[in-house]
Write an enzyme that holds these catalytic residues in place. Structure first.
Site: not given
Length: 295
Positions: A101, A145, A148, A168
């Site tokens: 991200a 992300g 994901e 993360e």
């Protein structure tokens, strides 16, 4: 969920022109132009009944941000509602599917605002509602992300240099777009815990295949071509049955076995109300190729 130190290892940007060239080199694509918005961060093209959506933030290694996801969601919704499209391929660049991200966008946000605005919900909502199959073609980094996003898709193909991870924890937070849930279901509790809690244990492409996170591994230069080939096979089947099959498989993650079997049986019975079931079985009995009409 986050772009990490991986981005610092690369100093030369991948030019957008190169991304466009790579797309057109794959085959006889036609650009989607009719009623299509002018996207800034993605490229969209089609080949027959297959749509291709390419993340296109080369300087940021396709770091995920709200604007990018709004464009992804818009394109996916258009293709999901387009009867001429039967399957979608989602991909990035050779160097990064998505390296995480965009930290600059979220680092100063606060809990109350995030909670009231349901931050990150729009990252997952459209892919979660897709009726048509989505094949992820992952080259390079799929971290945070990016990992994901790949796991939101129905099938994942990886290039030989792909790397999957959830780092993360190194930023003082946790995955927020499905990492703790989908990764655990894909690779098992112990491996998911190791990856998420250390933030430094990643899976290379072959490890990801061994754990069942990805379906197949290909040389990077063949990856998107192979993903499109599979998407074409899917798109050539009866669209109603394909969507029912996808729905039934996804329910395996939500229902107990008894309920899942009941759900599957009802959908199986429902296929006998479709023209494609009649055509498919008639073609089989007549030893000919079926001509599905997607009804």
């Amino acid at each position: 969920m986050f772009r990490t130190l991986a981005s610092r290892q690369f100093t030369r940007p991948v030019l957008a022109a190169r991304a466009n060239g790579a797309l057109h080199a794959r085959g006889a694509f036609r650009q989607v132009t009719t009623d299509a918005p002018a996207y800034k961060m993605i490229l969209t093209e089609t080949q027959g009944r297959v749509a291709i959506v390419t993340l296109n933030r080369p300087k940021a290694l396709n770091a995920l941000c709200s604007e990018l996801f709004h464009e992804i969601n818009d394109a996916l919704l258009r293709f999901d509602n387009d009867s001429s499209i039967g399957a979608i391929v989602l991909t990035g660049s050779d160097r990064a599917f998505a390296a995480g991200a965009d930290i600059k966008e979220m680092k100063d946000t606060e809990f109350i605002g995030n909670y009231k605005n349901n931050f990150l919900a729009h990252w997952t909502e459209q892919l979660g509602r897709m009726r048509k199959p989505v094949v992820a073609a992952v080259n390079g980094y799929a971290l945070g992300g990016g990992c994901e996003l790949a796991m939101m898709c129905d099938i994942i193909y990886a290039g030989e240099k792909a790397v999957f991870g959830q780092p993360e924890i190194n930023l003082g937070t946790i995955p927020g777009a499905g990492g703790t849930q989908r990764l655990t279901r894909a690779v098992g509790k112990s491996k998911a815990m190791e990856m998420i809690l250390t933030g430094s244990v990643n899976l290379d492409a072959m490890e990801a295949k061994t754990y069942g996170l990805v379906s197949a591994v290909f040389p990077p230069e063949r990856l998107v071509e192979e993903a499109i080939k599979t998407a074409k096979k899917i798109a050539a089947k009866g669209a109603v049955s394909v969507q029912m099959a996808k729905e039934a498989v996804n329910q395996a993650y939500e229902l107990n076995l008894s309920s899942g079997l009941h759900f599957e049986r009802r959908l199986f019975q429902a296929t006998f109300a479709t023209k494609d079931q009649k055509e498919g079985m008639d073609a089989f009995a007549g030893k000919r190729k079926p001509n599905f009409v997607h009804e």
